[in-house]
Design an enzyme around this catalytic site. Structure first.
Site, PDB file in Angstrom:
ATOM      1  N   ASP A   1       0.840  -1.187   0.000  1.00  0.00           N
ATOM      2  CA  ASP A   1       0.000   0.000   0.000  1.00  0.00           C
ATOM      3  C   ASP A   1       0.883   1.248   0.000  1.00  0.00           C
ATOM      4  O   ASP A   1       1.900   1.311   0.700  1.00  0.00           O
ATOM      5  CB  ASP A   1      -0.912   0.000   1.233  1.00  0.00           C
ATOM      6  CG  ASP A   1      -2.055   0.999   1.089  1.00  0.00           C
ATOM      7  OD1 ASP A   1      -3.208   0.571   0.940  1.00  0.00           O
ATOM      8  OD2 ASP A   1      -1.783   2.228   1.106  1.00  0.00           O
TER       9      ASP A   1
ATOM     10  N   ASN B   1     -12.997  -3.064   1.962  1.00  0.00           N
ATOM     11  CA  ASN B   1     -13.897  -1.920   1.983  1.00  0.00           C
ATOM     12  C   ASN B   1     -14.780  -1.949   0.740  1.00  0.00           C
ATOM     13  O   ASN B   1     -14.325  -2.323  -0.340  1.00  0.00           O
ATOM     14  CB  ASN B   1     -13.095  -0.615   2.025  1.00  0.00           C
ATOM     15  CG  ASN B   1     -12.288  -0.477   3.300  1.00  0.00           C
ATOM     16  OD1 ASN B   1     -12.709  -0.920   4.356  1.00  0.00           O
ATOM     17  ND2 ASN B   1     -11.111   0.129   3.200  1.00  0.00           N
TER      18      ASN B   1
ATOM     19  N   GLY C   1     -16.075   2.858   3.076  1.00  0.00           N
ATOM     20  CA  GLY C   1     -14.814   3.602   3.037  1.00  0.00           C
ATOM     21  C   GLY C   1     -13.935   3.267   1.853  1.00  0.00           C
ATOM     22  O   GLY C   1     -12.732   3.526   1.875  1.00  0.00           O
ATOM     23  N   GLN C   2     -14.536   2.703   0.801  1.00  0.00           N
ATOM     24  CA  GLN C   2     -13.731   2.363  -0.375  1.00  0.00           C
ATOM     25  C   GLN C   2     -13.397   3.615  -1.165  1.00  0.00           C
ATOM     26  O   GLN C   2     -14.292   4.401  -1.495  1.00  0.00           O
ATOM     27  CB  GLN C   2     -14.494   1.367  -1.264  1.00  0.00           C
ATOM     28  CG  GLN C   2     -13.682   0.875  -2.452  1.00  0.00           C
ATOM     29  CD  GLN C   2     -14.452  -0.126  -3.323  1.00  0.00           C
ATOM     30  OE1 GLN C   2     -15.667  -0.279  -3.186  1.00  0.00           O
ATOM     31  NE2 GLN C   2     -13.746  -0.780  -4.223  1.00  0.00           N
TER      32      GLN C   2
ATOM     33  N   HIS D   1     -10.257  -5.075  -3.770  1.00  0.00           N
ATOM     34  CA  HIS D   1      -8.959  -5.344  -3.157  1.00  0.00           C
ATOM     35  C   HIS D   1      -9.141  -5.764  -1.709  1.00  0.00           C
ATOM     36  O   HIS D   1     -10.072  -5.321  -1.042  1.00  0.00           O
ATOM     37  CB  HIS D   1      -8.035  -4.121  -3.240  1.00  0.00           C
ATOM     38  CG  HIS D   1      -8.626  -2.843  -2.714  1.00  0.00           C
ATOM     39  ND1 HIS D   1      -9.509  -2.076  -3.438  1.00  0.00           N
ATOM     40  CD2 HIS D   1      -8.464  -2.209  -1.530  1.00  0.00           C
ATOM     41  CE1 HIS D   1      -9.857  -1.007  -2.728  1.00  0.00           C
ATOM     42  NE2 HIS D   1      -9.245  -1.076  -1.564  1.00  0.00           N
TER      43      HIS D   1
ATOM     44  N   HIS E   1      -7.198  -5.521   1.823  1.00  0.00           N
ATOM     45  CA  HIS E   1      -6.090  -4.976   2.603  1.00  0.00           C
ATOM     46  C   HIS E   1      -5.614  -6.054   3.572  1.00  0.00           C
ATOM     47  O   HIS E   1      -6.439  -6.708   4.229  1.00  0.00           O
ATOM     48  CB  HIS E   1      -6.552  -3.810   3.492  1.00  0.00           C
ATOM     49  CG  HIS E   1      -6.943  -2.565   2.796  1.00  0.00           C
ATOM     50  ND1 HIS E   1      -6.127  -1.463   2.731  1.00  0.00           N
ATOM     51  CD2 HIS E   1      -8.095  -2.213   2.167  1.00  0.00           C
ATOM     52  CE1 HIS E   1      -6.754  -0.479   2.090  1.00  0.00           C
ATOM     53  NE2 HIS E   1      -7.955  -0.910   1.735  1.00  0.00           N
TER      54      HIS E   1
END
Ligand code: AMP
Length: 112
Positions: free
Chosen positions: A30, A85, A91-92, A98, A100
């Site tokens: 990230d 998310n 909260g995307q 994806h 996390h």
């Protein structure tokens, strides 16, 4: 998809610190890590979010790869968090599915 950041990473048009790649999946660090270990695992195929994914096998392989890489990154003993998310309330911010993976320190719960 043309304007998708993660598609561009997958296509090599934007650089990222890749940690795994095969025909179907890609994992990379990230860009704004929130923990000592923080990487993302994505399908190379553009799928906007988990609710748009109709492929149970792909979702399974995505999560399984996230788990395997978490162990390779040293999170096997102390654990990690696996987060997906989805859309605004989730909260995307990048509309490409994806996972996390965060680890390397204790993480608070619940999220804010
Ligand atoms: P989300 O809020 O779940 O959509 O998370 C998107 C994540 O993508 C954030 O943690 C960002 O730091 C990360 N991100 C955005 N652009 C990049 C990039 N070019 N390379 C690596 N990570 C990125």
């Amino acid at each position: 998809m043309g304007d998708c950041i993660f598609c561009k990473i997958s296509e090599g048009k934007i650089s990222a610190k890749k940690i795994f790649e095969d025909d179907e999946l890609l994992a990379f660090e990230d860009a704004a890590p929130q923990a000592p270990v923080h990487f993302l695992v994505i399908p190379k195929k553009h799928i906007a979010n988990i609710m748009e994914c109709s492929d149970a096998g792909l979702l399974g392989r995505l999560m399984f790869k996230a788990k395997d890489l978490a162990v390779l990154k040293g999170c096997g003993e102390d654990g990690a968090r696996f987060v997906v998310n989805c859309k605004g309330n989730g909260g995307q911010t990048v509309p490409h599915l994806h996972v996390h993976v965060l680890g390397g320190r204790p993480l608070a719960w619940p999220p804010g």
